[in-house]
Design a protein around this motif. Sequence first.
Motif, mmCIF file in Angstrom:
data_model
loop_
_atom_site.group_PDB
_atom_site.id
_atom_site.type_symbol
_atom_site.label_atom_id
_atom_site.label_comp_id
_atom_site.label_asym_id
_atom_site.label_seq_id
_atom_site.Cartn_x
_atom_site.Cartn_y
_atom_site.Cartn_z
ATOM 1 N N PRO A 1 0.786 -1.229 0.000
ATOM 2 C CA PRO A 1 0.000 0.000 0.000
ATOM 3 C C PRO A 1 0.820 1.282 0.000
ATOM 4 C CG PRO A 1 0.106 -0.875 2.212
ATOM 5 C CD PRO A 1 0.809 -1.872 1.326
ATOM 6 N N TRP A 2 2.146 1.179 0.130
ATOM 7 C CA TRP A 2 2.991 2.367 0.262
ATOM 8 C C TRP A 2 3.108 3.138 -1.043
ATOM 9 C CZ3 TRP A 2 4.876 -2.535 1.862
ATOM 10 C CH2 TRP A 2 5.477 -3.287 0.839
ATOM 11 N N ARG A 3 3.261 4.443 -0.894
ATOM 12 C CA ARG A 3 3.510 5.333 -2.032
ATOM 13 C C ARG A 3 4.612 6.304 -1.606
ATOM 14 N NH1 ARG A 3 0.535 1.843 -3.204
ATOM 15 N NH2 ARG A 3 -1.479 1.939 -4.310
ATOM 16 N N PHE A 4 5.745 6.262 -2.284
ATOM 17 C CA PHE A 4 6.875 7.147 -1.974
ATOM 18 C C PHE A 4 6.849 8.342 -2.919
ATOM 19 C CE2 PHE A 4 8.212 3.095 -0.236
ATOM 20 C CZ PHE A 4 8.874 3.442 0.928
ATOM 21 N N VAL A 5 6.942 9.534 -2.367
ATOM 22 C CA VAL A 5 6.935 10.768 -3.153
ATOM 23 C C VAL A 5 8.202 11.552 -2.839
ATOM 24 C CG1 VAL A 5 5.741 12.944 -3.623
ATOM 25 C CG2 VAL A 5 4.409 10.862 -3.161
ATOM 26 N N ARG A 6 9.056 11.702 -3.814
ATOM 27 C CA ARG A 6 10.259 12.513 -3.626
ATOM 28 C C ARG A 6 9.898 13.987 -3.804
ATOM 29 N NH1 ARG A 6 15.360 10.048 -6.723
ATOM 30 N NH2 ARG A 6 16.138 12.047 -5.956
ATOM 31 N N VAL A 7 10.236 14.787 -2.814
ATOM 32 C CA VAL A 7 9.868 16.204 -2.821
ATOM 33 C C VAL A 7 11.122 17.004 -3.182
ATOM 34 C CG1 VAL A 7 8.828 18.083 -1.520
ATOM 35 C CG2 VAL A 7 8.182 15.704 -1.012
ATOM 36 N N ASP A 8 11.207 17.411 -4.436
ATOM 37 C CA ASP A 8 12.378 18.138 -4.932
ATOM 38 C C ASP A 8 12.114 19.630 -5.124
ATOM 39 O OD1 ASP A 8 13.791 15.722 -5.049
ATOM 40 O OD2 ASP A 8 13.088 15.301 -7.083
ATOM 41 N N ASP A 9 10.858 20.012 -5.312
ATOM 42 C CA ASP A 9 10.523 21.396 -5.611
ATOM 43 C C ASP A 9 10.803 22.301 -4.401
ATOM 44 O OD1 ASP A 9 8.965 23.344 -7.453
ATOM 45 O OD2 ASP A 9 7.990 23.530 -5.497
ATOM 46 N N VAL B 1 6.069 9.629 2.582
ATOM 47 C CA VAL B 1 5.595 8.248 2.450
ATOM 48 C C VAL B 1 4.118 8.219 2.806
ATOM 49 C CG1 VAL B 1 6.013 5.846 3.022
ATOM 50 C CG2 VAL B 1 7.886 7.504 3.215
ATOM 51 N N LEU B 2 3.338 7.805 1.841
ATOM 52 C CA LEU B 2 1.888 7.749 2.018
ATOM 53 C C LEU B 2 1.419 6.305 1.913
ATOM 54 C CD1 LEU B 2 2.495 10.429 -0.151
ATOM 55 C CD2 LEU B 2 0.384 11.006 1.045
ATOM 56 N N SER B 3 0.204 6.072 2.383
ATOM 57 C CA SER B 3 -0.329 4.719 2.382
ATOM 58 C C SER B 3 -1.750 4.723 1.845
ATOM 59 C CB SER B 3 -0.325 4.155 3.813
ATOM 60 O OG SER B 3 -0.704 2.793 3.827
ATOM 61 N N HIS B 4 -2.031 3.765 0.976
ATOM 62 C CA HIS B 4 -3.398 3.626 0.458
ATOM 63 C C HIS B 4 -4.203 2.821 1.473
ATOM 64 C CE1 HIS B 4 -6.800 3.064 -2.105
ATOM 65 N NE2 HIS B 4 -6.204 3.643 -3.126
ATOM 66 N N PRO B 5 -5.285 3.360 2.017
ATOM 67 C CA PRO B 5 -6.022 2.654 3.063
ATOM 68 C C PRO B 5 -6.786 1.426 2.571
ATOM 69 C CG PRO B 5 -7.163 4.667 2.452
ATOM 70 C CD PRO B 5 -5.848 4.694 1.728
ATOM 71 N N ASP B 6 -7.087 1.384 1.271
ATOM 72 C CA ASP B 6 -7.860 0.246 0.751
ATOM 73 C C ASP B 6 -7.433 -0.053 -0.691
ATOM 74 O OD1 ASP B 6 -9.719 -1.797 0.694
ATOM 75 O OD2 ASP B 6 -11.371 -0.494 0.077
ATOM 76 N N PRO B 7 -6.200 -0.494 -0.872
ATOM 77 C CA PRO B 7 -5.722 -0.739 -2.234
ATOM 78 C C PRO B 7 -6.412 -1.936 -2.876
ATOM 79 C CG PRO B 7 -4.138 -1.548 -0.637
ATOM 80 C CD PRO B 7 -5.194 -0.825 0.138
ATOM 81 N N VAL B 8 -6.556 -1.868 -4.178
ATOM 82 C CA VAL B 8 -7.120 -3.000 -4.918
ATOM 83 C C VAL B 8 -6.185 -4.201 -4.817
ATOM 84 C CG1 VAL B 8 -7.799 -3.824 -7.196
ATOM 85 C CG2 VAL B 8 -8.409 -1.503 -6.481
ATOM 86 N N GLN B 9 -4.895 -3.931 -4.920
ATOM 87 C CA GLN B 9 -3.915 -5.009 -4.802
ATOM 88 C C GLN B 9 -4.043 -5.664 -3.440
ATOM 89 O OE1 GLN B 9 0.061 -3.997 -6.026
ATOM 90 N NE2 GLN B 9 0.998 -5.597 -4.760
ATOM 91 N N GLY B 10 -3.992 -6.983 -3.415
ATOM 92 C CA GLY B 10 -4.164 -7.725 -2.170
ATOM 93 C C GLY B 10 -5.572 -8.221 -1.974
#
Length: 210
Positions: A53-61, A108-117
């Motif tokens: 469920p993790w989503r990594f976002v690099r913050v460069d701006d 780092v964000l998390s999808h609370p109810d991902p389709v995957q799984g």
Amino acid sequence: MPAFSPVFSNQLHELFRWRRDVRHFRCDPVPEPVLEGLLATACLAPSVGLSEPWRFVRVDDADRRAAVREDFSQCNADALADRAGTDAQRYARLKLAGLDDAPHHVAVLSHPDPVQGRGLGRATMPQTTTWSTVMAIHTFWLAATAAGVGVGWVSIINPARIKAILDVDPALELVAYLCVGYPDGHAPTPELERRGWEQRAPERREWVRR
């Protein structure tokens, strides 16, 4: 299954012991292949139902970083205002983030109810998606430490405002905002312990049996 030697086991224990929440960084960036490799390693973490469920976002701006820094400053001032006397003085002396110096920021964000799984393991304990994301963060942290890279977890922020600053899906849960870079120094004990804020509790290491 590979065989892990006693030497490796000892080194792994040292890795656990020397992992730190880093707040003092050098300004030189981590080479791109190294940082990308660490993020890839993070995705080897276990997850409930193999949901990842993790989503990594690099913050460069620079503007987004400045807005995150402003939000931290406001939240930190509010936290200080809630304290009084000696406690407030001790809190004010702490360095609680490496936002100004760290060359890399990673949300780092998390999808609370991902389709995957397909929902496996989440019906009775839906928080396991968040916990899975925390496992990915810890995996990233250990891999970074092994590579000589420091990580600092900034939690004195407003999650809703940070998500708006980063313009991410509002349905995602912000789990961590990480500062990443080479540490400016190393120490065998956590900074909060060295500064007298708190001590480890040896009794917490005892097993409880039921």
